[in-house]
Design a protein around this motif. Structure first.
Motif, PDB file in Angstrom:
ATOM      1  N   ARG A   5       0.881  -1.238  -0.041  1.00 16.63           N
ATOM      2  CA  ARG A   5      -0.008   0.155  -0.087  1.00 16.63           C
ATOM      3  C   ARG A   5       0.726   1.285   0.000  1.00 16.63           C
ATOM      4  O   ARG A   5       0.487   2.323  -0.878  1.00 16.63           O
ATOM      5  CB  ARG A   5      -0.924  -0.088   1.093  1.00 16.63           C
ATOM      6  CG  ARG A   5      -1.615   1.133   1.091  1.00 16.63           C
ATOM      7  CD  ARG A   5      -3.029   1.099   2.444  1.00 16.63           C
ATOM      8  NE  ARG A   5      -2.484   0.419   3.598  1.00 16.63           N
ATOM      9  CZ  ARG A   5      -1.843   0.997   4.327  1.00 16.63           C
ATOM     10  NH1 ARG A   5      -1.258   2.215   4.373  1.00 16.63           N
ATOM     11  NH2 ARG A   5      -1.671   0.441   5.544  1.00 16.63           N
ATOM     12  N   SER A   9       0.951   3.963  -2.935  1.00 13.69           N
ATOM     13  CA  SER A   9       0.830   5.296  -2.675  1.00 13.69           C
ATOM     14  C   SER A   9       1.661   6.301  -2.966  1.00 13.69           C
ATOM     15  O   SER A   9       1.305   7.559  -3.655  1.00 13.69           O
ATOM     16  CB  SER A   9       0.542   5.512  -1.030  1.00 13.69           C
ATOM     17  OG  SER A   9       0.184   6.618  -0.795  1.00 13.69           O
ATOM     18  N   TYR A  13       1.311   9.241  -6.051  1.00 10.37           N
ATOM     19  CA  TYR A  13       1.920  10.557  -5.365  1.00 10.37           C
ATOM     20  C   TYR A  13       2.834  11.042  -6.625  1.00 10.37           C
ATOM     21  O   TYR A  13       2.655  12.214  -7.133  1.00 10.37           O
ATOM     22  CB  TYR A  13       2.472  10.579  -4.300  1.00 10.37           C
ATOM     23  CG  TYR A  13       3.337  11.790  -3.872  1.00 10.37           C
ATOM     24  CD1 TYR A  13       2.419  13.026  -3.241  1.00 10.37           C
ATOM     25  CD2 TYR A  13       4.598  12.087  -4.109  1.00 10.37           C
ATOM     26  CE1 TYR A  13       3.186  14.325  -3.446  1.00 10.37           C
ATOM     27  CE2 TYR A  13       5.238  13.171  -3.610  1.00 10.37           C
ATOM     28  CZ  TYR A  13       4.376  14.396  -3.322  1.00 10.37           C
ATOM     29  OH  TYR A  13       5.025  15.581  -3.129  1.00 10.37           O
TER      30      TYR A  13
END
Length: 102
Positions: A5, A9, A13
């Motif tokens: 995760r 992420s 980003y």
């Protein structure tokens, strides 16, 4: 998994900020304010910015046990069977196949 995760992420980003030429390593990202730690606990408890306490972890676990049916991607077949049993679903035939009466 939390590591998967975090990496996903981080990649999201970087993708969202590609036009700004953001240069940040994964370690830097995790230590930055951009990375949300324990996002599920924060979401369930409504504590998005303040420090989490042990009680918040206990509360979020209680909420999940009482209010959610959880399936795991890496155990998809087992998860689907769990959903079938919980919701009392009838299996749907795949195109070209017939369901056998049990």
């Amino acid at each position: 998994h939390p590591l998967d995760r975090a990496v996903a992420s981080y990649e999201q980003y970087l993708q969202q900020n590609s036009d700004q030429n953001v240069v940040m390593t994964l370690d830097e990202y995790i230590d930055s304010p951009e990375f949300v730690q324990n996002w599920m606990t924060r979401f369930l408890t409504g504590k998005f910015y303040s420090p989490l306490q042990k009680e918040d972890i206990v509360l979020s676990g209680s909420i999940l046990r009482q209010k959610a049916l959880i399936g795991l991607y890496d155990k998809m077949d087992e998860s689907i069977h769990r959903f079938d049993a919980y919701f009392d679903w009838n299996p749907m035939p795949i195109e070209g196949e017939e369901i056998q009466n049990q």
